[in-house]
Structures are given as C-alpha cells and as structure tokens.
Design an enzyme around this catalytic site. Sequence first.
Site, mmCIF file in Angstrom:
data_model
loop_
_atom_site.group_PDB
_atom_site.id
_atom_site.type_symbol
_atom_site.label_atom_id
_atom_site.label_comp_id
_atom_site.label_asym_id
_atom_site.label_seq_id
_atom_site.Cartn_x
_atom_site.Cartn_y
_atom_site.Cartn_z
ATOM 1 N N LYS A 78 44.525 47.908 -38.211
ATOM 2 C CA LYS A 78 43.736 46.698 -38.394
ATOM 3 C C LYS A 78 42.325 47.003 -37.930
ATOM 4 O O LYS A 78 42.108 47.888 -37.092
ATOM 5 C CB LYS A 78 44.315 45.556 -37.547
ATOM 6 C CG LYS A 78 43.927 44.183 -38.028
ATOM 7 C CD LYS A 78 44.862 43.689 -39.112
ATOM 8 C CE LYS A 78 44.443 42.319 -39.619
ATOM 9 N NZ LYS A 78 45.401 41.779 -40.586
ATOM 10 N N GLY A 180 47.859 25.996 -50.304
ATOM 11 C CA GLY A 180 46.802 26.953 -50.661
ATOM 12 C C GLY A 180 47.373 28.089 -51.484
ATOM 13 O O GLY A 180 48.353 27.918 -52.222
ATOM 14 N N VAL A 182 49.146 30.725 -50.800
ATOM 15 C CA VAL A 182 50.562 31.032 -50.578
ATOM 16 C C VAL A 182 51.433 29.838 -50.988
ATOM 17 O O VAL A 182 52.399 29.969 -51.737
ATOM 18 C CB VAL A 182 50.812 31.387 -49.095
ATOM 19 C CG1 VAL A 182 52.298 31.543 -48.812
ATOM 20 C CG2 VAL A 182 50.063 32.668 -48.720
ATOM 21 N N GLY A 183 51.062 28.647 -50.488
ATOM 22 C CA GLY A 183 51.907 27.465 -50.648
ATOM 23 C C GLY A 183 52.106 27.026 -52.088
ATOM 24 O O GLY A 183 53.233 26.745 -52.509
HETATM 25 P P1 NAD Z 1 44.519 29.327 -48.033
HETATM 26 O O1 NAD Z 1 43.270 29.125 -47.302
HETATM 27 O O2 NAD Z 1 44.491 29.653 -49.487
HETATM 28 O O3 NAD Z 1 45.438 28.014 -47.907
HETATM 29 C C1 NAD Z 1 45.702 27.378 -46.703
HETATM 30 C C2 NAD Z 1 46.047 25.925 -47.018
HETATM 31 O O4 NAD Z 1 46.464 25.308 -45.808
HETATM 32 C C3 NAD Z 1 44.877 25.099 -47.563
HETATM 33 O O5 NAD Z 1 45.347 24.269 -48.599
HETATM 34 C C4 NAD Z 1 44.461 24.244 -46.354
HETATM 35 O O6 NAD Z 1 43.921 22.993 -46.749
HETATM 36 C C5 NAD Z 1 45.796 24.058 -45.676
HETATM 37 N N1 NAD Z 1 45.733 23.736 -44.258
HETATM 38 C C6 NAD Z 1 44.863 24.192 -43.320
HETATM 39 N N2 NAD Z 1 45.153 23.633 -42.130
HETATM 40 C C7 NAD Z 1 46.226 22.836 -42.336
HETATM 41 C C8 NAD Z 1 46.991 21.994 -41.500
HETATM 42 N N3 NAD Z 1 46.722 21.903 -40.206
HETATM 43 N N4 NAD Z 1 48.027 21.304 -42.045
HETATM 44 C C9 NAD Z 1 48.325 21.416 -43.366
HETATM 45 N N5 NAD Z 1 47.625 22.193 -44.201
HETATM 46 C C10 NAD Z 1 46.595 22.884 -43.686
HETATM 47 O O7 NAD Z 1 45.324 30.438 -47.198
HETATM 48 P P2 NAD Z 1 46.550 31.325 -47.692
HETATM 49 O O8 NAD Z 1 46.041 32.617 -48.210
HETATM 50 O O9 NAD Z 1 47.458 30.486 -48.519
HETATM 51 O O10 NAD Z 1 47.235 31.661 -46.300
HETATM 52 C C11 NAD Z 1 48.055 30.721 -45.640
HETATM 53 C C12 NAD Z 1 48.738 31.393 -44.464
HETATM 54 O O11 NAD Z 1 49.547 32.479 -44.939
HETATM 55 C C13 NAD Z 1 47.802 32.025 -43.433
HETATM 56 O O12 NAD Z 1 48.408 31.903 -42.169
HETATM 57 C C14 NAD Z 1 47.755 33.498 -43.834
HETATM 58 O O13 NAD Z 1 47.461 34.337 -42.734
HETATM 59 C C15 NAD Z 1 49.177 33.693 -44.287
HETATM 60 N N6 NAD Z 1 49.370 34.808 -45.217
HETATM 61 C C16 NAD Z 1 48.702 34.847 -46.403
HETATM 62 C C17 NAD Z 1 48.943 35.885 -47.296
HETATM 63 C C18 NAD Z 1 48.259 35.928 -48.651
HETATM 64 O O14 NAD Z 1 48.665 36.763 -49.471
HETATM 65 N N7 NAD Z 1 47.292 35.074 -48.944
HETATM 66 C C19 NAD Z 1 49.852 36.901 -46.970
HETATM 67 C C20 NAD Z 1 50.538 36.830 -45.743
HETATM 68 C C21 NAD Z 1 50.286 35.770 -44.882
#
Ligand code: NAD
Length: 370
Positions: A78, A180, A182-183
């Site tokens: 990292k 977001g 992932v979701g």
């Molecule tokens: P993103 O920024 O695209 O989406 C995050 C979402 O969470 C947004 O819709 C935001 O509005 C929402 N959010 C923020 N705070 C919140 C809260 N308190 N309650 C409810 N919703 C909330 O990020 P992402 O890339 O989807 O990543 C999400 C998580 O997954 C992070 O913890 C990231 O480290 C982890 N992650 C992401 C990946 C990837 O491929 N993108 C891979 C492994 C882990």
Amino acid sequence: MAEEVFRFADELGPEKILHIWEPRLGLKAIVVVDNTAAGPAIGGTRMAPDVSAEECFRLARAMTFKNAAAGLPHGGAKSVIFGDPSMPAPDKERRVRAFAAAIRRVEEYVPGPDMGTNETAMAWVKDEIGRCVGLPREVGGIPLDEIGATGLGLAVAAEAAQEFSGVRLEGARVAVQGFGAVGHHAARFLAARGARLVAASDSKGAVYDPKGLDIGELEALKARGGSLAQCGAAKKITAEDLIGVDCDIWIPAARPDVIREDNVDGLKARLVLQGANIPATPGAERRMHERGIHSIPDFIANAGGVIAASVEYHGGTEKIALDTIAEKIAANTRAVLDMARGRRILPREAAVVLARQRVERAMSLRRWQA
Ligand code: NAD
C-alpha cells in the site's frame, strides 16, 4: 528511529518501508511493501491529509491477505501520499507524478487507485513508470466500478453461500447500505439471480418497499446526482432503521464499523455480504455467528475489484476479469464457510487461516528458505 519502523515486523513482513520526501514539491509519502512471496505486490495509493505509516502498514497487510485469499499471483502493499485530494488538479498531477518517479525502482510494487486517487491518477503513474493497475479503458484498463467488479463478487458469494446459509437467492429480499459503485451493482447482479431489492440507502437517506424497489429508477436518480430520498414510490426510513429492515440479505457497502454490538441484534437478515471494508466490529462479528447469521468477510466477498486489477495487469480482457471473479469468489466463499463450519470458528477466522496458509506456502517456496 530504526526500532520505530521495525515495530510492524512479524513473520510475514513488511519487506520494505519507504519514506519519500521531496521538499521542492512538498511531496511526503510512504510505501509499505508487506509481502511479495506470491508475486509483485498490488495495493492502492491513498491520498489524504491524515494518513500515517501505521495505517499504510495495516492496509498493506490487508492486501497481502486479500490477494492471497483470492489466489492471485500477487503479494500485498500500500502507499499513502499526504495531502488534500481536492487540491487543484495541476498540483495533484505534479505530486502524483513525483510520487510515481520516486517509486520507479520499487519494481515489486504495483500501485492502484484508492481513496483520494482514481483512474486518471493511475494514468499519470503509468505515463511516468509504466507500472500500475486500475487504468482508464483508453490506456488498456478495465474500469472496475463501471463493470461492477466488486458487486458481481458479492452476488457470487451469496450464490455460493446458499448451501451454508439456507438463503436461496430466488425470491430473497435484499437491503443495501450505500447505493454507490459497490452497492448498486451488487443489487443488480443479485436481482439477475432472482433476488429483490427491498431497501437501500445513501449518505442522504434510506428507502424501503417490501414489494421491491426499481433498481433502474434508483440508478438513474443517482446518475443525475440525486439522492435515494427523492425516490417517489418508496417509503422513506431513517438510516438507522435500515439495519432492522425485514430482509434475507444485508449488504454494508459504505462505511466501516456500521454493524456494532449496540445494533447487531436488530439485524433480521440471515446473510451479510461485507462489501465495505471492516463494516462490522469484532464483537458484532462474533454475535452474528452466535445468532446463526452467515457473514462473508470483506476480503473474501469484496475481492472482485482486485481480481479485475490483476487480470488487467496480466493483459486480460473484461470478459476474463468477470469470469475470474465468478470462479475465484465462489470457490473461496465455499472454502471459508466449509472451514468455519468444520472447525466451529467464525468465517473471518477461517478466512485469515486460509490466507495465511497461502502466504506461508508461497514463502516456503522462495530461495532464502532454509
Ligand atoms: P462509492 O463512493 O461509489 O459509494 C458509497 C455510497 O455510500 C454512496 O452512495 C454514498 O452516498 C453512500 N454512503 C456514504 N456514507 C453513508 C452512510 N453513512 N450511510 C449510507 N450510505 C452512505 O464507494 P464504493 O466504491 O461503492 O465503495 C464502498 C465501500 O466499499 C468502501 O468502504 C470501499 O472501501 C469498499 N470497497 C470498494 C471496492 C470497489 O471496487 N469500489 C472494492 C472493495 C471495497
């Protein structure tokens, strides 16, 4: 000073800690290469004002385990660059390029995007040193968030967990915290397997409809820069209510430590897919286990992104990336749940055993072993 740095050392690593200081640009950065027994170490470059050597080491170790658990030919590393990621673009580009130049000879480290950096930043790194992952499509990258690499992995994990959790995907009700990258992809890939999204939240609000939410409508809302709270058809609930929603699968995909000892008993779901990193406290993980809730650990379930990055590094296509995610995450989810059941341990404990075994085996094959 030397003692200070060696406080992180154990039998796995870290192999190398590099402090970078370039006073003319104000560039201050740290690279931790934790372990390279399995191959060049992949791990993100984080930009934030308040990063530290300790954070960098912990994230590097997490990558060692995530890459090993995913069975990738990569070790873990990292890097952190001190600075506000919203600094003016020319300043950011200068700093990222200077960082890239400083790691030119750390050839065993392959940087990728992380908090505060993105595909564009990786294009600058590639331009400087020709070595990184998570690139834009135009320069040979596989856009992880666009194809839903991590969301697909979560859906595959749920599919593989069916025989252990008893949660059949056909008709399963899903709640997603954090709609977001992932979701929303996780919701989409689960819907394609017969499940229905009944609740979702973003940072501004949460919505619920037991009959099922329209994923396309929610995606369109978010794409326009809106919030889920503006979705007309669904009932509005509070962010806190989301954890107690009547559902079968609950997906944290936003922040760390959202499932805690004080709210874990409110969970009605029988399967938790850890999309976010460390979304549950250790006490909550134990309580879920006691209650018979199957919780698939983050570094098993959310490895889709790094698997796609590894395929990109080895010159593979998007199709190969998606197929590899499906194959690896299904196998690893089964291996972890099988070991957890057999040894009566938590899935997270089983995942660490599996990852550590793979790292130690790779280390035993290296030349310097006695
Ligand atoms: P993103 O920024 O695209 O989406 C995050 C979402 O969470 C947004 O819709 C935001 O509005 C929402 N959010 C923020 N705070 C919140 C809260 N308190 N309650 C409810 N919703 C909330 O990020 P992402 O890339 O989807 O990543 C999400 C998580 O997954 C992070 O913890 C990231 O480290 C982890 N992650 C992401 C990946 C990837 O491929 N993108 C891979 C492994 C882990």
